[in-house]
Design a protein around this motif. Structure first.
Motif, PDB file in Angstrom:
ATOM      1  N   ILE A   1       0.811  -1.115  -0.255  1.00  0.00           N
ATOM      2  CA  ILE A   1      -0.097  -0.016  -0.022  1.00  0.00           C
ATOM      3  C   ILE A   1       0.923   1.163  -0.061  1.00  0.00           C
ATOM      4  O   ILE A   1       1.895   1.170   0.747  1.00  0.00           O
ATOM      5  N   GLY A   2       0.387   2.235  -0.644  1.00  0.00           N
ATOM      6  CA  GLY A   2       1.170   3.531  -0.818  1.00  0.00           C
ATOM      7  C   GLY A   2       0.050   4.536  -0.514  1.00  0.00           C
ATOM      8  O   GLY A   2      -1.028   4.598  -0.627  1.00  0.00           O
ATOM      9  N   VAL A   3       0.883   5.721  -0.572  1.00  0.00           N
ATOM     10  CA  VAL A   3       0.173   7.175  -0.377  1.00  0.00           C
ATOM     11  C   VAL A   3       0.496   7.896  -1.495  1.00  0.00           C
ATOM     12  O   VAL A   3       1.697   8.161  -1.571  1.00  0.00           O
ATOM     13  N   ALA A   4      -0.471   8.502  -2.085  1.00  0.00           N
ATOM     14  CA  ALA A   4      -0.151   9.365  -3.285  1.00  0.00           C
ATOM     15  C   ALA A   4       0.328  10.721  -2.641  1.00  0.00           C
ATOM     16  O   ALA A   4      -0.504  11.426  -1.871  1.00  0.00           O
ATOM     17  N   ILE A   5       1.238  11.432  -3.041  1.00  0.00           N
ATOM     18  CA  ILE A   5       1.801  12.647  -2.600  1.00  0.00           C
ATOM     19  C   ILE A   5       2.464  13.597  -3.926  1.00  0.00           C
ATOM     20  O   ILE A   5       3.360  13.057  -4.381  1.00  0.00           O
ATOM     21  N   GLY A   6       1.546  14.250  -4.186  1.00  0.00           N
ATOM     22  CA  GLY A   6       2.249  14.940  -5.558  1.00  0.00           C
ATOM     23  C   GLY A   6       2.211  13.940  -6.773  1.00  0.00           C
ATOM     24  O   GLY A   6       1.061  13.243  -6.916  1.00  0.00           O
TER      25      GLY A   6
END
Length: 435
Positions: free
Chosen positions: A47-52
């Protein structure tokens, strides 16, 4: 009840420079979650977090970055690629991790030197379905869609008597749900033409899209225990874009008396990034039915739902044909609407779905139904925009469309914007009809 906190501060910036662009879908105030692996690898999904324009790899972040007390335990299921397990922890865990991620990604963070090694360009990430979707229910909350479609078949009585009393829904097919980028074959089925006594079997000739949102369930409820509307939003994790592809000619023959079947179950596409309920907090709006309409029954009504049940989300549909791609033409926007116009809220969907004791589970998907606007140019499907195929749409390439052709790509987009809040977006939800 205060819905916003320090993570929503519009002045907050990130050390990830691309997240600070004014038109960025994924600023630090958003922080949506999604499942991915690096392109052209067989590494396990995480799982990842979208940032920019980046993805923060939470598997690497959990292993390589120091975190405060209790945060490593929250990161553990995400590092293992199990969003469902994290969803089941409930809203308090979600808020705690959001605060930790916000602080870690904020400009000046002491964790930046560790986390910058955990970034993956979104262009290099292969996105997956964000979670295991065990069940899928599609509602019919868009009153402008229901009215417009009803007028095509029942000009004098477009809305059936139950519409303003009960959130209508049907059970969909979870196995054919795919993430953005899904390519699917044109469905086949029985089609009954008006000039023939018996149906024919063949490929759908009136293939359509439907612009929807999808709400993902976080914590479930036990079988036999309804979720009261006062607690319904505690059971919601977040929201994605949803395209409920529809075979209109197959649907017209099969939908009576039991509703959609083969006309809907061949493909459903969702956006890969889950925008959490917390990220949507600055865009909550009061909710009410129009004057003169019946008030919701008590199990569908609460003070919070009246004060903040609606959500201001701008929704758009874009289309790019195969010829447009070949000519280097960009996708063309077909319409724009807003989810605040929905006749039923997300909380009402949960309350109604469970009022008979039905048990929801982490990862269950609740579609909102097509979200059209009140104007004739705001239809959330081609069925509406072309008046049932009578008014073709002209594309930038000179082609016309009444329904979808092979090679067409449909792209759903959405964003939230309001005074005193940072604009956030959902990313793209794209699907293509195989040529």
């Amino acid at each position: 009840m205060t819905l916003t906190d320090a993570t929503h501060d519009p002045a907050l910036t990130s050390w990830v420079d691309s997240a600070n662009a004014a038109d960025c879908d994924f600023p630090i105030q958003n922080l949506p979650l999604g499942a991915f692996r690096r392109a052209k690898t067989d590494e396990p999904v995480r799982i990842g977090v979208a940032i920019g324009d980046q993805v923060l790899d939470l598997k690497l972040a959990a292993a390589q970055c120091p975190w405060g007390e209790g945060v490593p335990e929250l990161l553990a299921p995400l590092a293992a690629g199990d969003l469902n397990a994290f969803m089941a922890l409930g809203p308090a865990a979600r808020r705690r991790l959001r605060a930790a991620l916000s602080a870690a990604l904020a400009a000046g963070s002491d964790q930046a030197p560790f986390l910058e090694l955990c970034l993956v360009p979104q262009a290099d990430a292969e996105m997956q379905l964000p979670c295991r979707i065990g069940d899928y229910t599609d509602f019919y909350t868009g009153i402008h869609h229901a009215t417009a479609v009803g007028k095509l078949f029942r000009p004098d009585n477009p809305l059936l008597p139950n519409y303003k009393w009960v959130p209508i829904g049907y059970h969909g097919r979870a196995s054919s749900i795919g993430a953005s980028g899904q390519v699917f074959r044109r469905p086949h089925g029985q089609i009954k033409r008006p000039d023939r006594d018996a149906p024919d079997f063949g490929p759908c000739q009136r293939l359509d899209y439907e612009l929807e949102l999808g709400a993902l369930v976080g914590t479930g409820n036990a079988l036999g225990e309804p979720v009261p509307i006062e607690r319904a939003e505690e059971h919601l994790f977040g929201v994605v874009l949803l395209n409920d592809w529809s075979a209109r000619d197959i649907q017209a023959w099969e939908y009576q008396p039991l509703g959609p079947f083969l006309s809907k179950n061949f493909a459903t596409t969702i956006s890969p990034w889950v925008v959490t309920m917390e990220a949507l907090a600055p865009f909550r709006r009061p909710f009410s039915h129009p004057p003169g309409d019946p008030p919701p029954l008590p199990y569908l009504d609460s003070a919070f739902n009246r004060d903040a049940g609606a959500i201001d989300i701008v929704l758009e549909v874009w289309l790019q044909s195969a010829q447009m791609r070949a000519q280097g033409l960009a996708p063309q926007r077909l319409m724009q609407s807003n989810f605040r116009d929905a006749y039923w809220t997300l909380a009402q969907m949960v309350a109604h779905h469970t009022v008979n004791g039905c048990n929801l589970q982490p990862g269950d998907l609740l579609g909102t139904g097509t979200q059209s606007g009140p104007g004739p140019d705001q239809g959330g499907s081609l069925l509406e925009l072309t008046q049932g195929g009578r008014r073709p749409i002209t594309l930038a390439s000179g082609e016309t469309r009444t329904f979808l052709a092979d090679g067409d790509t449909v792209i759903l987009r959405a964003h939230c914007a309001a005074p005193g809040a940072r604009r956030i977006g959902f990313g793209a939800c794209a699907g293509t009809v195989a040529a």
